[in-house]
Design a protein around this motif. Structure first.
Motif, PDB file in Angstrom:
ATOM      1  N   UNK A 180     -22.704   7.364  56.363  1.00 32.64           N
ATOM      2  CA  UNK A 180     -21.917   7.017  55.184  1.00 32.64           C
ATOM      3  C   UNK A 180     -22.262   7.957  54.045  1.00 32.64           C
ATOM      4  N   UNK A 181     -21.283   8.244  53.241  1.00 31.04           N
ATOM      5  CA  UNK A 181     -21.469   9.138  52.100  1.00 31.04           C
ATOM      6  C   UNK A 181     -21.732   8.321  50.854  1.00 31.04           C
ATOM      7  N   UNK A 182     -22.776   8.664  50.166  1.00 31.87           N
ATOM      8  CA  UNK A 182     -23.132   7.984  48.938  1.00 31.87           C
ATOM      9  C   UNK A 182     -23.127   9.037  47.825  1.00 31.87           C
ATOM     10  N   UNK A 183     -22.148   9.018  46.920  1.00 32.38           N
ATOM     11  CA  UNK A 183     -22.086  10.059  45.890  1.00 32.38           C
ATOM     12  C   UNK A 183     -23.274  10.025  44.938  1.00 32.38           C
ATOM     13  N   UNK A 184     -23.845   8.860  44.719  1.00 29.38           N
ATOM     14  CA  UNK A 184     -25.004   8.783  43.826  1.00 29.38           C
ATOM     15  C   UNK A 184     -26.220   9.466  44.449  1.00 29.38           C
ATOM     16  N   UNK A 185     -26.385   9.325  45.738  1.00 27.10           N
ATOM     17  CA  UNK A 185     -27.513   9.975  46.409  1.00 27.10           C
ATOM     18  C   UNK A 185     -27.375  11.494  46.328  1.00 27.10           C
ATOM     19  N   UNK A 186     -26.160  12.011  46.515  1.00 28.32           N
ATOM     20  CA  UNK A 186     -25.941  13.454  46.424  1.00 28.32           C
ATOM     21  C   UNK A 186     -26.257  13.934  45.011  1.00 28.32           C
ATOM     22  N   UNK A 187     -25.826  13.174  44.021  1.00 31.36           N
ATOM     23  CA  UNK A 187     -26.039  13.549  42.640  1.00 31.36           C
ATOM     24  C   UNK A 187     -27.525  13.584  42.298  1.00 31.36           C
ATOM     25  N   UNK A 188     -28.264  12.606  42.766  1.00 37.57           N
ATOM     26  CA  UNK A 188     -29.695  12.554  42.490  1.00 37.57           C
ATOM     27  C   UNK A 188     -30.424  13.691  43.191  1.00 37.57           C
ATOM     28  N   UNK A 189     -30.063  13.990  44.427  1.00 36.32           N
ATOM     29  CA  UNK A 189     -30.768  15.043  45.167  1.00 36.32           C
ATOM     30  C   UNK A 189     -30.484  16.444  44.620  1.00 36.32           C
ATOM     31  N   UNK A 190     -29.272  16.692  44.131  1.00 33.86           N
ATOM     32  CA  UNK A 190     -28.953  18.047  43.695  1.00 33.86           C
ATOM     33  C   UNK A 190     -29.198  18.276  42.227  1.00 33.86           C
ATOM     34  N   UNK A 191     -29.149  17.256  41.420  1.00 33.40           N
ATOM     35  CA  UNK A 191     -29.266  17.456  39.979  1.00 33.40           C
ATOM     36  C   UNK A 191     -30.664  17.182  39.434  1.00 33.40           C
TER      37      UNK A 191
END
Length: 59
Positions: free
Chosen positions: A47-58
């Motif tokens: 599943x894709x979690x946009x918040x997780x992507x945001x936290x990991x990259x930013x």
């Protein structure tokens, strides 16, 4: 003197002939394949979690 008279069948040649004198037994094709039952994919795993992507990259 012939070849048979010069060969010593009790020595190393007899041991070698006993070990390597015949081909190994055939292996059936069915014995070379491993079968495993398929498992269903886990829907929660990909599943894709946009918040997780945001936290990991930013961060």
């Amino acid at each position: 003197m012939t070849y048979e008279e010069t060969v010593d069948p009790t020595g190393a040649e007899a041991v070698r002939r006993e070990r390597f004198g015949k081909l190994p037994e055939r292996i059936r094709l069915e014995d070379t394949v491993e079968e495993r039952p398929a498992v269903l994919p886990d829907p929660a795993k990909d599943t894709y979690n946009p918040d997780e992507w945001l936290v990991r990259t930013c961060l």
